[in-house]
Design an enzyme around this catalytic site. Structure first.
Site, PDB file in Angstrom:
ATOM      1  N   TYR A 255       0.823  -1.216   0.000  1.00  0.00           N
ATOM      2  CA  TYR A 255       0.000   0.000   0.000  1.00  0.00           C
ATOM      3  C   TYR A 255       0.857   1.266   0.000  1.00  0.00           C
ATOM      4  CZ  TYR A 255      -3.160   3.495   2.196  1.00  0.00           C
ATOM      5  OH  TYR A 255      -3.877   4.613   2.516  1.00  0.00           O
TER       6      TYR A 255
ATOM      7  N   SER B 188       7.067   3.661  12.989  1.00  0.00           N
ATOM      8  CA  SER B 188       5.667   3.904  13.322  1.00  0.00           C
ATOM      9  C   SER B 188       5.562   4.666  14.628  1.00  0.00           C
ATOM     10  CB  SER B 188       4.977   2.542  13.452  1.00  0.00           C
ATOM     11  OG  SER B 188       3.762   2.679  14.138  1.00  0.00           O
TER      12      SER B 188
ATOM     13  N   TYR C 206       4.962  -6.545  17.212  1.00  0.00           N
ATOM     14  CA  TYR C 206       5.097  -5.735  15.993  1.00  0.00           C
ATOM     15  C   TYR C 206       5.761  -4.389  16.319  1.00  0.00           C
ATOM     16  CZ  TYR C 206       3.644  -1.978  12.907  1.00  0.00           C
ATOM     17  OH  TYR C 206       3.643  -0.847  12.151  1.00  0.00           O
TER      18      TYR C 206
ATOM     19  N   LYS D 134       9.685  -2.583  15.403  1.00  0.00           N
ATOM     20  CA  LYS D 134       9.975  -1.241  14.876  1.00  0.00           C
ATOM     21  C   LYS D 134      10.988  -0.532  15.788  1.00  0.00           C
ATOM     22  CE  LYS D 134       7.234  -1.066  11.258  1.00  0.00           C
ATOM     23  NZ  LYS D 134       7.794  -1.088   9.920  1.00  0.00           N
TER      24      LYS D 134
ATOM     25  N   ASN E 186      -1.301   7.553  11.060  1.00  0.00           N
ATOM     26  CA  ASN E 186      -2.240   6.603  10.441  1.00  0.00           C
ATOM     27  C   ASN E 186      -2.465   6.905   8.957  1.00  0.00           C
ATOM     28  OD1 ASN E 186      -2.663   6.541  13.398  1.00  0.00           O
ATOM     29  ND2 ASN E 186      -4.266   5.084  12.894  1.00  0.00           N
TER      30      ASN E 186
HETATM   31  O1  LIG Z   1     -12.667  -1.746  12.975  1.00  0.00           O
HETATM   32  C1  LIG Z   1     -12.140  -0.825  13.617  1.00  0.00           C
HETATM   33  C2  LIG Z   1     -10.793  -0.529  13.515  1.00  0.00           C
HETATM   34  C3  LIG Z   1     -10.295   0.505  14.280  1.00  0.00           C
HETATM   35  N1  LIG Z   1     -11.081   1.204  15.105  1.00  0.00           N
HETATM   36  C4  LIG Z   1     -10.557   2.329  15.900  1.00  0.00           C
HETATM   37  O2  LIG Z   1     -10.002   3.237  14.983  1.00  0.00           O
HETATM   38  C5  LIG Z   1      -8.869   3.867  15.512  1.00  0.00           C
HETATM   39  C6  LIG Z   1      -7.710   3.608  14.564  1.00  0.00           C
HETATM   40  O3  LIG Z   1      -7.407   2.249  14.535  1.00  0.00           O
HETATM   41  P1  LIG Z   1      -6.510   1.594  13.402  1.00  0.00           P
HETATM   42  O4  LIG Z   1      -6.896   2.058  12.068  1.00  0.00           O
HETATM   43  O5  LIG Z   1      -6.503   0.115  13.630  1.00  0.00           O
HETATM   44  O6  LIG Z   1      -5.086   2.211  13.684  1.00  0.00           O
HETATM   45  P2  LIG Z   1      -4.216   2.172  14.997  1.00  0.00           P
HETATM   46  O7  LIG Z   1      -4.713   1.225  15.985  1.00  0.00           O
HETATM   47  O8  LIG Z   1      -4.046   3.574  15.448  1.00  0.00           O
HETATM   48  O9  LIG Z   1      -2.867   1.615  14.472  1.00  0.00           O
HETATM   49  C7  LIG Z   1      -2.288   2.143  13.334  1.00  0.00           C
HETATM   50  O10 LIG Z   1      -1.435   3.178  13.692  1.00  0.00           O
HETATM   51  C8  LIG Z   1      -0.315   2.795  14.462  1.00  0.00           C
HETATM   52  C9  LIG Z   1       0.535   4.012  14.706  1.00  0.00           C
HETATM   53  O11 LIG Z   1      -0.099   4.920  15.499  1.00  0.00           O
HETATM   54  C10 LIG Z   1       0.477   1.728  13.758  1.00  0.00           C
HETATM   55  O12 LIG Z   1       1.494   1.298  14.579  1.00  0.00           O
HETATM   56  C11 LIG Z   1      -0.410   0.562  13.381  1.00  0.00           C
HETATM   57  O13 LIG Z   1       0.334  -0.359  12.626  1.00  0.00           O
HETATM   58  C12 LIG Z   1      -1.571   1.047  12.601  1.00  0.00           C
HETATM   59  O14 LIG Z   1      -2.458   0.001  12.332  1.00  0.00           O
HETATM   60  C13 LIG Z   1      -8.651   3.258  16.876  1.00  0.00           C
HETATM   61  O15 LIG Z   1      -9.239   4.094  17.828  1.00  0.00           O
HETATM   62  C14 LIG Z   1      -9.414   1.958  16.813  1.00  0.00           C
HETATM   63  O16 LIG Z   1      -9.915   1.540  18.050  1.00  0.00           O
HETATM   64  C15 LIG Z   1     -12.412   0.911  15.217  1.00  0.00           C
HETATM   65  O17 LIG Z   1     -13.141   1.525  15.989  1.00  0.00           O
HETATM   66  N2  LIG Z   1     -12.905  -0.110  14.471  1.00  0.00           N
END
Ligand SMILES: O=c1ccn([C@@H]2O[C@H](COP(=O)(O)OP(=O)(O)O[C@H]3O[C@H](CO)[C@@H](O)[C@H](O)[C@H]3O)[C@@H](O)[C@H]2O)c(=O)[nH]1
Length: 702
Positions: free
Chosen positions: A369, A482, A507, A511, A537
Site C-alpha cells: 500500500y 511507526s 510488531y 519497529k 495513520n
Molecule cells: O474496525 C475498527 C478498527 C479501528 N477502530 C478504531 O479506529 C482507531 C484507529 O485504529 P486503526 O486504524 O486500527 O489504527 P491504529 O490502531 O491507530 O494503528 C495504526 O497506527 C499505528 C501508529 O499509530 C500503527 O502502529 C499501526 O500499525 C496502525 O495500524 C482506533 O481508535 C481503533 O480503536 C475501530 O473503531 N474499528
C-alpha cells in the site's frame, strides 16, 4: 516535486542569501561613479581542505559592505591596509565542503586591478575571482541575482607553487545569474548551479579579451529582472534595454554597465535573454535559460554555461587538479559553437554518471500500500526505482498499475529479505544509491500470536538488508517506522524526543528494535545516513483510484474496514471504545493521506543525500481526529451511510495519538497538505472502483 520545496538560494559564500534587496545598497550602487570607492570580492575556491591552515593564518574581520551582501554569517574585520587596498575576508564552505575564502578589496583610487592572492597550497590550485556585488531579491516568487559579476582573473596552481595567469584571451569572465521564478524552476536551476561558489548561475555574459573591466557596484537587474521566466519568448523592444526611460532611475541600466566594457553594441538590440560572448566569434549568442527539460537548440549553449559554472570558471582551470579531462580547457578561446560541442558530450556523460550514481532507489515492500504510492512520487521526482517484495501481503497488480501511472517499467524482484543472496543479487544488478525499507509484517494481533515470525521477518530481514547494503557500499536508508514506538503517550502532540520503547506488542517492538539497530549503525560508521520515519495513520489512495490499500482477510484498520462496509463487503463497522477521554469518547488518531506520506519519503531521500547521519521524523498532520469524525467524513465523501455499533475497547488501543510534524516541516521542507475530505474522497474512489481490491483485476497475480 516534493512539498514546500524551498527556493532559498545560496550565496557565493555558501550561506543563505538575504531575501530582500536593500534599498540603501541599491542607491549606493546606482550612484557609484567611476571614481567612487569601489569594492571587489575575491573568492578563492579550493578543491580540498588543505588550505585551511593557510586561511587560518589570515585575520578574519567583522566589517560588512552595504553593497556586497556576503550572506555569510561570519562578518569580517578590516584587514591591515596594504597600499591603498583594504582587504577583508570571510571563510565558508560551499555545498561540496570546499573551502571558500572571500576577500573584499576597497580600491580608493577607482582603478581596477587584480591582485594575485599569494596564498597557495601544495596539492590544489585555486581560482581567484573577483566579484563586484551581489544582491538577491526574492519577491513575487521570483528569485533574482540582481548582479553577480565574476571576473576570473588569476589561477594559482600547485606546480612549483607559482601563480599562473590564465590563458591569453580569457582575462575576464563576467557572469550574471538569476534563478527561475517558480519554486520548481529555482530548484531546477539550483541543480545547475555554480556549485564551486554555491551560486545559482544561468548565464555567462561575456568572455572578453584584454583588460579587466572596471564595473563594480552596478546592477544588471533592470533589463533582466522584468520577467526572466519569459525571457526566451520575450520580444521586449530594444529600447527597453538601451535606454533608462520608463524604468526606475535608481536602477543602473544595462547600457551603463556595458558601456564600460568592450561589449558589442549589437547586444543592446537583442531581446531580453541570456547571452554568452565568444571572443573568437566576437559575438554574443543567446543561450537557453530553461531548466533541464528544454530541448531547444539553445540548450546546448546552456550546457556550456553550466559547464563554466560547474567548475567555477573552467576556462581558467587548465592546471587545476579538479579538472579531470584536459579537453575541457583546450585551446581557448574557441568559437562558442566549438566550445559547446567540445563540452557537450563530456557534460552529458558527467550528468548521466551523476544520475546513475545518485538516483536509483531500491524500495523494499514496494508492491504494498505505502510502497506503491512512494514509488509513484519518487518516479515523479526523477528517481529510478527498483522494487523488492516477497508479495506475501502485496500484489504484482499494484506494480502493473504503478507502471501505468508512471508510464515506465519498474524492475521488480520477488525476493524475501531473509534470502540474503537473492537480495545481494539485486544490489549487484543495479547501482542502488538509497534504500527505502518498507518491507515487513504489520498486523498487531498476529504479532502477539506469532512473535518469532515477526522478529525473524522484521528484525532478521532488516539486518540482512543492512549487511547487503554495507557490502555493496550503499549507506543511505529511509526506514518505515511507526508512532507505535512511542507507546502510551506521556504528552501530546508526540514529538520525536518523546520517550520510545514502551511498545505493548511484538510488531511495535520490532519497529523499536530496528530503530535501535539503525542508530547503533550510524554511531559505528559515519558513512551511514538514516531517516527514520514514524508514520501516524496512513489512509486514502492515489488520485487515479487505481491503487490503494488492499488488506488480505478482515481489515484490522479503521479506514479499509469502513471502505469495505461502504461497498457492501461488510455489514457494519464496529467502533472499539466510546468511553475514552476524548471529545466524543472514541479513539483519536492522526490520519495522514498516503500521498502526503509518500512525499515525505521523497523528501527524506533528498535529506540522505545531504549526508545527514541519523534523522528521525514524525510523518503526520498534527491533527487528532476521532473514529466518529472519520465515519462522518467518509459518509460525506462516499454518499453512503456507514452503519456502526459501539463496542468495548480493543485490547492494546490508546485513547489519543497524534504527532507534532514540525521537525519534518523544518528539516525536510515537507508538510502534509491533504485534508480529511480528500483522504476520504480518494479512498472512496479506489474502493468503489475496486470493490474487491486487486483481486478483482484481470491478470492479477492474486
Ligand atoms: O474496525 C475498527 C478498527 C479501528 N477502530 C478504531 O479506529 C482507531 C484507529 O485504529 P486503526 O486504524 O486500527 O489504527 P491504529 O490502531 O491507530 O494503528 C495504526 O497506527 C499505528 C501508529 O499509530 C500503527 O502502529 C499501526 O500499525 C496502525 O495500524 C482506533 O481508535 C481503533 O480503536 C475501530 O473503531 N474499528
Amino acid at each position: 516535486m516534493y512539498q514546500n520545496m524551498s527556493s532559498t538560494p545560496h550565496s557565493t559564500t555558501g550561506g543563505p542569501v538575504s531575501s530582500k534587496f536593500e534599498s540603501d545598497s541599491y542607491s549606493k550602487l546606482s550612484s557609484a561613479s567611476p571614481t567612487a570607492k569601489k569594492e571587489q570580492t575575491y573568492i578563492n575556491i579550493s578543491s580540498d581542505h588543505q588550505q585551511d591552515s593557510d586561511h587560518k593564518e589570515k585575520p578574519h574581520g567583522h566589517a560588512k559592505s552595504s553593497a556586497v551582501q556576503s550572506h555569510d554569517p561570519t562578518e569580517t574585520t578590516a584587514k591591515p591596509e596594504r597600499d591603498e587596498l583594504s582587504k577583508r575576508e570571510t571563510n565558508n564552505e560551499n555545498s561540496r565542503g570546499e573551502r571558500i575564502t572571500t576577500e573584499r578589496e576597497d580600491q580608493g583610487n577607482g582603478a581596477r586591478g587584480v591582485e594575485t592572492v599569494t596564498e597557495n597550497s601544495k596539492q590544489t590550485s585555486k581560482v581567484v575571482a573577483a566579484m563586484t556585488s551581489l544582491s538577491v531579491d526574492v519577491a513575487d516568487d521570483v528569485v533574482r541575482f540582481e548582479e553577480m559579476a565574476v571576473e576570473t582573473v588569476e589561477v594559482q596552481t600547485s606546480d612549483g607553487n607559482k601563480p599562473h595567469t590564465q590563458p591569453d584571451g580569457v582575462n575576464e569572465l563576467f557572469k550574471t545569474g538569476m534563478s527561475q521564478g517558480s519554486t520548481e524552476g529555482s530548484q531546477g536551476m539550483r541543480s545547475q548551479s555554480l556549485d564551486a561558489a554555491d551560486v545559482m548561475t544561468t548565464a555567462v555574459w561575456g568572455v572578453t579579451e584584454g583588460s579587466v573591466m572596471t564595473q563594480p557596484h552596478t546592477s544588471l537587474s533592470s533589463p533582466l529582472k522584468s520577467d526572466h521566466r519569459n525571457s526566451r519568448d520575450n520580444t521586449t523592444p530594444p529600447d527597453a534595454l538601451s535606454t533608462s526611460s520608463g524604468t526606475n532611475s535608481m536602477e543602473p541600466q544595462l547600457p551603463d554597465i556595458l558601456a564600460s566594457r568592450p561589449t558589442p553594441a549589437s547586444l543592446l538590440n537583442r531581446p531580453q535573454g541570456f547571452y554568452c560572448y565568444s571572443t573568437a566569434s566576437k559575438n554574443y549568442s543567446e543561450i537557453c535559460s530553461s531548466p533541464d527539460d528544454c530541448d531547444c537548440p539553445k540548450r546546448s549553449a546552456f550546457i556550456f554555461t553550466e559547464l563554466v559554472a560547474d567548475v567555477g570558471g573552467c576556462l581558467c582551470t587548465r592546471k587545476s587538479a579538479r579538472v579531470e579531462e584536459p579537453a575541457m580547457v583546450s585551446d581557448l578561446p574557441l568559437a562558442l559553437p566549438d566550445l559547446i560541442s567540445a563540452h557537450h558530450e563530456l557534460v552529458s556523460k558527467k550528468k548521466q554518471k551523476h544520475r546513475m550514481a545518485q538516483k536509483t532507489v531500491l524500495v523494499t515492500g514496494g508492491a504494498g500500500y505505502i510502497g506503491s504510492h512512494v514509488i509513484i512520487e519518487l518516479i515523479q521526482d526523477g528517481f529510478d526505482i527498483v522494487v523488492l517484495d516477497n508479495l506475501v501481503n502485496a500484489s504484482m497488480e499494484s506494480i502493473r498499475r504503478v507502471e501505468k501511472i508512471a508510464g515506465k517499467k519498474i524492475p521488480t524482484y520477488s525476493v524475501d529479505l531473509l534470502d540474503k543472496n537473492a537480495v545481494d543479487d539485486v544490489f549487484k544488478k543495479h547501482k542502488i544509491s538509497s534504500v527505502i525499507h518498507l518491507a515487513g509484517l504489520k498486523a498487531v494481533g498476529e504479532s502477539c500470536e506469532l512473535p518469532l515470525l515477526y522478529y525473524k521477518t522484521n528484525v532478521g530481514g532488516t539486518t540482512n538488508l543492512l549487511e547487503v547494503m554495507e557490502a555493496n557500499g550503499v549507506f543511505n536508508i529511509v526506514f518505515s517506522s511507526s508512532a507505535t514506538v512511542y507507546g502510551l503517550p506521556q504528552f501530546l502532540p508526540l514529538t520525536e524526543d518523546h520517550p520510545v520503547g514502551g511498545c505493548t506488542n511484538p510488531y511495535g517492538k520490532t519497529k523499536f528494535m530496528i530503530e535501535q539497530i539503525l542508530s547503533d549503525l550510524c554511531t559505528s560508521n559515519k558513512k551511514w545516513n538514516v531517516a527514520v520515519l514514524r508514520y501516524f495513520n496512513p489512509v486514502g489512495a492515489h488520485k487515479s483510484g487505481t491503487i490503494g490499500e488492499d488488506p488480505s482477510g478482515v481489515p484490522n484498520n479503521l479506514m479499509p474496514f469502513m471502505g469495505q462496509v461502504a461497498v457492501g463487503r461488510r455489514a457494519s463497522l464496529t467502533v472499539y471504545g466510546s468511553d475514552y477521554d476524548t471529545p466524543d469518547g472514541t479513539g483519536v488518531r492522526d490520519y495522514i493521506h498516503v500521498v502526503d506520506l509518500a512525499l515525505g519519503h521523497v523528501a527524506a531521500v533528498h535529506k540522505l543525500n545531504e549526508q545527514c547521519g541519523l534523522k528521525v521524523y514524525n510523518l503526520g498532520t498534527g491533527q487528532g481526529v476521532s473514529v466518529l469524525d472519520m465515519v462522518k467524513a467518509f459518509e460525506k465523501a462516499s454518499g453512503k451511510k456507514i452503519p456502526y455499533e459501539l463496542a468495548e475497547r480493543r485490547l492494546g488501543d490508546i485513547a489519543s495519538c497524534y504527532g507534532d510534524p514540525s521537525l519534518a516541516a523544518k528539516e525536510l521542507n515537507w508538510t502534509a497538505t491533504r485534508g480529511l475530505d480528500e483522504m476520504c474522497e480518494d479512498l472512496w474512489r479506489w474502493q468503489s472502483q475496486n470493490p474487491q481490491g486487486y483481486k478483482g483485476a484481470e491478470g492479477s497475480s492474486q
